[in-house]
Motif scaffolding. Sequence first.
Motif, PDB file in Angstrom:
ATOM      1  N   VAL A   1       0.825  -1.207   0.000  1.00 37.91           N
ATOM      2  CA  VAL A   1       0.000   0.000   0.000  1.00 37.91           C
ATOM      3  C   VAL A   1       0.862   1.261   0.000  1.00 37.91           C
ATOM      4  O   VAL A   1       1.835   1.365   0.750  1.00 37.91           O
ATOM      5  N   LYS A   2       0.480   2.206  -0.849  1.00 38.03           N
ATOM      6  CA  LYS A   2       1.128   3.520  -0.839  1.00 38.03           C
ATOM      7  C   LYS A   2       0.854   4.198   0.499  1.00 38.03           C
ATOM      8  O   LYS A   2      -0.260   4.166   1.012  1.00 38.03           O
ATOM      9  N   GLU A   3       1.880   4.808   1.060  1.00 35.06           N
ATOM     10  CA  GLU A   3       1.782   5.354   2.414  1.00 35.06           C
ATOM     11  C   GLU A   3       0.648   6.359   2.550  1.00 35.06           C
ATOM     12  O   GLU A   3      -0.041   6.408   3.572  1.00 35.06           O
ATOM     13  N   GLU A   4       0.423   7.163   1.508  1.00 35.19           N
ATOM     14  CA  GLU A   4      -0.599   8.206   1.577  1.00 35.19           C
ATOM     15  C   GLU A   4      -2.023   7.668   1.445  1.00 35.19           C
ATOM     16  O   GLU A   4      -2.992   8.386   1.696  1.00 35.19           O
ATOM     17  N   LEU A   5      -2.155   6.419   1.035  1.00 37.50           N
ATOM     18  CA  LEU A   5      -3.488   5.844   0.840  1.00 37.50           C
ATOM     19  C   LEU A   5      -4.087   5.465   2.189  1.00 37.50           C
ATOM     20  O   LEU A   5      -3.536   4.650   2.927  1.00 37.50           O
ATOM     21  N   LYS A   6      -5.210   6.052   2.514  1.00 35.69           N
ATOM     22  CA  LYS A   6      -5.867   5.795   3.789  1.00 35.69           C
ATOM     23  C   LYS A   6      -6.937   4.716   3.612  1.00 35.69           C
ATOM     24  O   LYS A   6      -7.966   4.936   2.970  1.00 35.69           O
ATOM     25  N   LEU A   7      -6.672   3.549   4.167  1.00 29.71           N
ATOM     26  CA  LEU A   7      -7.596   2.428   4.048  1.00 29.71           C
ATOM     27  C   LEU A   7      -8.641   2.481   5.142  1.00 29.71           C
ATOM     28  O   LEU A   7      -8.363   2.926   6.272  1.00 29.71           O
ATOM     29  N   ARG A   8      -9.860   2.035   4.810  1.00 30.77           N
ATOM     30  CA  ARG A   8     -10.909   1.941   5.814  1.00 30.77           C
ATOM     31  C   ARG A   8     -10.499   0.924   6.877  1.00 30.77           C
ATOM     32  O   ARG A   8     -10.009  -0.166   6.562  1.00 30.77           O
TER      33      ARG A   8
ATOM     34  N   ALA B   1       0.126  -6.316   5.692  1.00 25.55           N
ATOM     35  CA  ALA B   1       0.127  -5.036   4.977  1.00 25.55           C
ATOM     36  C   ALA B   1       1.532  -4.437   5.023  1.00 25.55           C
ATOM     37  O   ALA B   1       2.181  -4.422   6.071  1.00 25.55           O
ATOM     38  N   PHE B   2       2.002  -3.939   3.856  1.00 28.71           N
ATOM     39  CA  PHE B   2       3.327  -3.356   3.761  1.00 28.71           C
ATOM     40  C   PHE B   2       3.242  -1.999   3.064  1.00 28.71           C
ATOM     41  O   PHE B   2       2.657  -1.893   1.973  1.00 28.71           O
ATOM     42  N   THR B   3       3.827  -0.983   3.677  1.00 27.82           N
ATOM     43  CA  THR B   3       3.911   0.330   3.037  1.00 27.82           C
ATOM     44  C   THR B   3       4.918   0.244   1.897  1.00 27.82           C
ATOM     45  O   THR B   3       6.021  -0.283   2.063  1.00 27.82           O
ATOM     46  N   THR B   4       4.523   0.767   0.721  1.00 24.82           N
ATOM     47  CA  THR B   4       5.343   0.611  -0.483  1.00 24.82           C
ATOM     48  C   THR B   4       5.456   1.935  -1.224  1.00 24.82           C
ATOM     49  O   THR B   4       4.468   2.655  -1.385  1.00 24.82           O
ATOM     50  N   ASP B   5       6.652   2.243  -1.714  1.00 24.07           N
ATOM     51  CA  ASP B   5       6.908   3.481  -2.445  1.00 24.07           C
ATOM     52  C   ASP B   5       6.690   3.250  -3.942  1.00 24.07           C
ATOM     53  O   ASP B   5       7.621   2.923  -4.679  1.00 24.07           O
ATOM     54  N   PHE B   6       5.447   3.419  -4.396  1.00 22.31           N
ATOM     55  CA  PHE B   6       5.147   3.200  -5.804  1.00 22.31           C
ATOM     56  C   PHE B   6       5.645   4.332  -6.690  1.00 22.31           C
ATOM     57  O   PHE B   6       5.699   4.186  -7.919  1.00 22.31           O
TER      58      PHE B   6
ATOM     59  N   PRO C   1       3.753   3.950 -12.015  1.00 21.52           N
ATOM     60  CA  PRO C   1       3.985   4.776 -10.820  1.00 21.52           C
ATOM     61  C   PRO C   1       2.700   5.321 -10.197  1.00 21.52           C
ATOM     62  O   PRO C   1       2.723   5.793  -9.057  1.00 21.52           O
ATOM     63  N   GLN C   2       1.573   5.257 -10.940  1.00 24.48           N
ATOM     64  CA  GLN C   2       0.296   5.706 -10.377  1.00 24.48           C
ATOM     65  C   GLN C   2      -0.336   4.658  -9.468  1.00 24.48           C
ATOM     66  O   GLN C   2      -1.325   4.931  -8.782  1.00 24.48           O
ATOM     67  N   THR C   3       0.236   3.464  -9.459  1.00 28.11           N
ATOM     68  CA  THR C   3      -0.300   2.399  -8.615  1.00 28.11           C
ATOM     69  C   THR C   3      -0.281   2.828  -7.151  1.00 28.11           C
ATOM     70  O   THR C   3       0.685   3.423  -6.675  1.00 28.11           O
ATOM     71  N   VAL C   4      -1.353   2.527  -6.449  1.00 24.64           N
ATOM     72  CA  VAL C   4      -1.417   2.871  -5.031  1.00 24.64           C
ATOM     73  C   VAL C   4      -1.528   1.635  -4.130  1.00 24.64           C
ATOM     74  O   VAL C   4      -1.361   1.732  -2.917  1.00 24.64           O
ATOM     75  N   MET C   5      -1.806   0.483  -4.740  1.00 25.54           N
ATOM     76  CA  MET C   5      -1.992  -0.705  -3.915  1.00 25.54           C
ATOM     77  C   MET C   5      -1.886  -1.960  -4.780  1.00 25.54           C
ATOM     78  O   MET C   5      -2.333  -1.983  -5.930  1.00 25.54           O
ATOM     79  N   ILE C   6      -1.273  -2.982  -4.237  1.00 27.48           N
ATOM     80  CA  ILE C   6      -1.215  -4.279  -4.902  1.00 27.48           C
ATOM     81  C   ILE C   6      -1.620  -5.354  -3.897  1.00 27.48           C
ATOM     82  O   ILE C   6      -1.119  -5.379  -2.764  1.00 27.48           O
TER      83      ILE C   6
END
Length: 420
Positions: free
Chosen positions: A140-147, A162-167, A198-203
Motif C-alpha cells: 500500500v502507498k503510504e498516503e493511501l488511507k484504508l478503511r 500489509a506493507f507500506t510501499t513506495d510506488f 507509478p500511479q499504482t497505489v496498492m497491490i
Amino acid sequence: MPSLLALGLLVATLCPAVLCHPGGTLDWKIQSQEDQDPRRLDQLRLAYSNADFAFSLYRQLASESPNKNIIFSPLSISTALAFLSLGARNTTLTEIVTGLKFNLTETPEAEIHRGFQHLMRALGRPDDQLELSTGNAMFVKEELKLRTEFVEEAQELYAAQAFTTDFQNPATAEKFINSYVKNKTQGKIVDLVQNLDPQTVMILVNYIFFKAKWKTPFEPNDTFKTEFYLDEKKWVKVPMMNRKDLRLPYFQDEELSCTMVELKYTGNASALLILPDKGKMAAVEAMLLPETLTRWMGSLQTRWIDKLSLPKFSISSHYDLRSVLSQMGIREAFSSQADLSGITGAKSLMVSQVVHKALLDVAEEGTEAAAATGVSISPVSEKMGPQTIIRFDRPFLIAIIHEDTQTITFIGKIANPQEN
C-alpha cells in the motif's frame, strides 16, 4: 481518473510436484445434509464453485492457446479475487462474485469470505509429509488511507499482511514486492511484478507454494528418452519416467474417450492425470465441469497396471488475466466505473492488472531436483495375456487436488514437455 489498484494476483503458484489423497471420491452434494457441520457445508460449496471457476478459466486459456502448455492455480487466483471483493460494492462486487461462480442469493457474501477463511486455515495445517503454504499480502502507498473495516477484515478473513510501499519509485517497489514473493515461494517465483505503473497505489498478493514427494517414487535408472507426440506428424524426444507392475486408481471413460490414473504423493493430496484419446483433447476440454470431475473420481477403481510412462518435465506460465477475466464477466473492476469504495471509502480506485505466475516441476522423486537421464534395459515380461500399459506420450491434462478440502489447487495441460 481513478487511481490504479494493481491487483497483483500474485498467483505466485509453485508446484514442484503434485498433490495426493487416499483414493476417495469428491462429494459436493450439499443438499439434504442438515446434520453436516456448517463449516463442512461452507467447504463443499466453496470446493464446487472453485472447481467451476477452475474449469471455466482453463477453457478460456485453452481456447486462446490450444497447442500450448497451461499451468495455473485456480485456488490462488480465486483467493486473490475474493480478497479484492472485500472492498468491492454494487455491480463491481456482483461481477467478481459471479465470475467466481457464486450466486449471492444462494451463498451470502459473508459466507463466501468465511469459506475462504476456513480453506486457508485448512491448507495451513501442519503436515510433515506435505509442504504447502499459502498467504495474502497488501502493498500500500503510504498516503493511501484504508478503511479500518477493510484492514480488519483483510487480516481476520485472509490473514493479509500489509506493507507500506513506495510506488513513486517503481523499480524499488518492484524489487520489494518480487523479493517478498520469491521468499514465500522459496526462490521459485521471480519477477512477478514488472513495468509497474507509478500511479499504482496498492497491490494485493496471493501466493501458494507446494512441494511433496511421490508415495512410490520413479527409479531414475528407468528414465530414458523417447518420443512424445505433439500431433500425428510431429514429435519430440523427452525424458520418460517409467514404473512397472503397480496398482493404481484407474478409469477409462468410454463416453469422453479418455483414460485417467491417480498418482499418490506423501501427504494429503493426489494428481489426477487425464490422457485423451488421439484427436479428443478438445472434446475432453469442452466437458471439463465439476460434475465431470465428480464422476471421474467416483469411477476410479484400483487395478493392476503393467507399465506406466510419464514425462519428466518443468513448465511455467506468466499470465496477464485482465482480458480473460473480462470475458468471464469481471469487467467493471477494470474500468473507471469501478466501485472499490470498500477499500478507502471513495470510488477512486480501479484494477489495472491481474498477473499470475506458476511453475510445475515433476521428476522421479517428486521434487524440483533434476536427476540425470538414464537408459534402462530390462528383460521382456514373461506375463501371459493382455497387458495394461499407459503411456503419457501425447498431450494430457493434470489436476492437483487437496483431499481434506476437495480443492483443485493446480490445473494444467502438458502439450509439449520440452517447452518451459
